[in-house]
Design an enzyme around this catalytic site. Structure first.
Site, PDB file in Angstrom:
ATOM      1  N   ARG A 118     -10.258 -32.150   9.305  1.00  0.00           N
ATOM      2  CA  ARG A 118      -9.655 -33.319   8.956  1.00  0.00           C
ATOM      3  C   ARG A 118      -9.442 -33.378   7.302  1.00  0.00           C
ATOM      4  O   ARG A 118      -8.374 -33.349   6.708  1.00  0.00           O
ATOM      5  CB  ARG A 118     -10.114 -34.617   9.308  1.00  0.00           C
ATOM      6  N   ARG A 119     -10.790 -33.278   6.668  1.00  0.00           N
ATOM      7  CA  ARG A 119     -10.772 -33.020   5.093  1.00  0.00           C
ATOM      8  C   ARG A 119      -9.820 -31.953   4.600  1.00  0.00           C
ATOM      9  O   ARG A 119      -9.139 -32.141   3.813  1.00  0.00           O
ATOM     10  CB  ARG A 119     -11.949 -33.336   4.475  1.00  0.00           C
ATOM     11  N   LYS A 152     -18.587 -42.374  13.955  1.00  0.00           N
ATOM     12  CA  LYS A 152     -17.911 -41.149  13.917  1.00  0.00           C
ATOM     13  C   LYS A 152     -18.433 -39.843  14.740  1.00  0.00           C
ATOM     14  O   LYS A 152     -17.669 -39.334  15.249  1.00  0.00           O
ATOM     15  CB  LYS A 152     -17.516 -40.968  12.697  1.00  0.00           C
ATOM     16  N   ASP A 153     -19.519 -39.871  15.156  1.00  0.00           N
ATOM     17  CA  ASP A 153     -20.205 -39.040  15.924  1.00  0.00           C
ATOM     18  C   ASP A 153     -20.273 -39.184  17.319  1.00  0.00           C
ATOM     19  O   ASP A 153     -20.487 -38.277  18.294  1.00  0.00           O
ATOM     20  CB  ASP A 153     -21.734 -38.491  15.133  1.00  0.00           C
ATOM     21  N   CYS A 195     -14.240 -35.408  17.328  1.00  0.00           N
ATOM     22  CA  CYS A 195     -14.089 -35.438  15.984  1.00  0.00           C
ATOM     23  C   CYS A 195     -13.690 -34.223  15.159  1.00  0.00           C
ATOM     24  O   CYS A 195     -13.778 -34.177  14.050  1.00  0.00           O
ATOM     25  CB  CYS A 195     -15.529 -35.892  15.754  1.00  0.00           C
ATOM     26  N   ARG A 233     -26.621 -29.832   1.796  1.00  0.00           N
ATOM     27  CA  ARG A 233     -25.178 -29.691   1.172  1.00  0.00           C
ATOM     28  C   ARG A 233     -25.250 -29.852  -0.181  1.00  0.00           C
ATOM     29  O   ARG A 233     -24.650 -29.036  -0.977  1.00  0.00           O
ATOM     30  CB  ARG A 233     -24.349 -30.674   1.887  1.00  0.00           C
TER      31      ARG A 233
END
Ligand SMILES: NCc1[nH]cc(CCC(=O)O)c1CC(=O)O
Length: 321
Positions: free
Chosen positions: A139-140, A88-89, A250, A163
């Protein structure tokens, strides 16, 4: 066909230095060593711009191969032979001379809700009004806002450990992370709730590794074939084609879901506005051999349904920041 098992050479693998990147790279190395005991595999680590810029929201930086550029330069200068990325990166357009040589078997591509001790009895739909959710993914953000408009969203950067530390220090009530990353880091116990696709479609390529190599490097391509997963590859090609044809990197609110049954590949895609008010979603099925065309067709259909307008607004908004 080249007989790679008689090759006497060293193959150099490039990797970012993050813990997740190293876990993924050493997994690839160990798997290849099982298939090719006579080849010597070495790992070269490199810092990418994305690892250095930690204080700016990702959405503002945009998608210019932030996590891949240094590795790509290394491949073109033959310092390394291939690079292992979280798929995805990896941008959907690769530099000339490089290609996506292998997609590995995908693990669960879903997103996960991760909470701190204070919220251990809460789920997405029971978090109270104003609860602070950490995510740096548009997106989230857009999809969760769409379904849970009473929640508050705040940017969170840094690697997975950073995180989690911020979450546990109660800077947030919950954060959203990929199931795949937590699993690979041996932190599955932090997966509090797997977010279903009806609420949040995952990122293009999420949960799979993408191995990038030089175009036409037949020896390396032959070696990488040992790790290729055909279902994961066809799904990834459809997803990446969809994203490429919406001209989104992305860092845009674009989500997908794919499945394969027999020879039929089904792709669901969505584009949402940042406030979560507009969300356009549709599904197309077709022959898996035409994965790329399925992505193009779905992108065109979403554009007809208004996705182009939403994306243009978002690009203008990001530019202004
Ligand atoms: N953008 C960061 C990133 N890149 C890859 C993963 C792990 C999941 C994967 O391999 O798809 C993550 C962390 C996350 O999104 O939580």
């Amino acid at each position: 066909m080249t007989s790679v098992d008689t090759l006497e050479r060293t193959i150099r693998i490039g990797s970012r230095k993050s813990q997740l990147a190293l876990v993924q790279t050493y997994w690839v190395k160990a798997e290849l060593e099982k298939h090719f005991p006579e080849i010597d595999f070495e790992v070269e680590t490199m810092s990418t711009q994305g690892d250095k810029i930690l204080d700016v929201a990702l959405a503002k930086i945009g998608d210019k191969g932030l996590f891949t550029k240094e590795l790509e330069v290394g491949m073109l200068s033959r310092e390394i032979d291939f690079a292992v990325h979280s798929l995805k990166d990896l941008p959907t357009n690769l530099p000339e001379g490089l290609m996506l040589g292998c997609v590995t078997k995908r693990v669960d591509p879903a997103d996960a809700l991760v909470v701190n001790e204070k919220n251990k009895d809460k789920q997405l739909d029971t978090l109270p009004e104003g609860a602070v959710i950490g995510t740096s993914s548009l997106r989230r953000l857009a999809q969760l806002r769409h379904h849970f408009p009473h929640l508050t969203f705040k940017d969170v950067r840094g690697n997975v450990n950073t995180r989690l530390a911020k979450l546990d220090a109660e800077e947030y009530d919950a954060i959203i992370l990929a199931v795949a990353g937590l699993q690979r880091l041996g932190m599955s116990d932090r997966i509090h709730q797997i977010i279903p696709p009806e609420i949040s479609l995952h990122a293009v390529g999420q949960g799979a590794l993408g191995i990038e190599c030089r175009e036409g490097d037949t020896d390396v391509l032959e070696v990488l074939k040992a790790l290729e997963d055909l279902d994961s590859r066809d799904r990834a090609w459809a997803e990446r084609s969809f994203l490429r044809n919406l001209e989104g990197g992305c860092q845009v609110p674009i989500g997908v879901n794919t499945s394969i049954e027999g020879d039929t590949l089904t792709l669901t895609g969505m584009v949402a506005s940042l406030d979560g008010l507009r969300l356009i979603k549709d599904t197309i099925s077709g022959d898996r051999a035409l994965a790329e065309q399925i992505g193009i067709d779905l992108a065109n259909r979403l554009r007809e349904e208004g996705a182009g307008e939403i994306l243009a607004e978002i690009f203008a908004q990001i530019e202004r920041k």
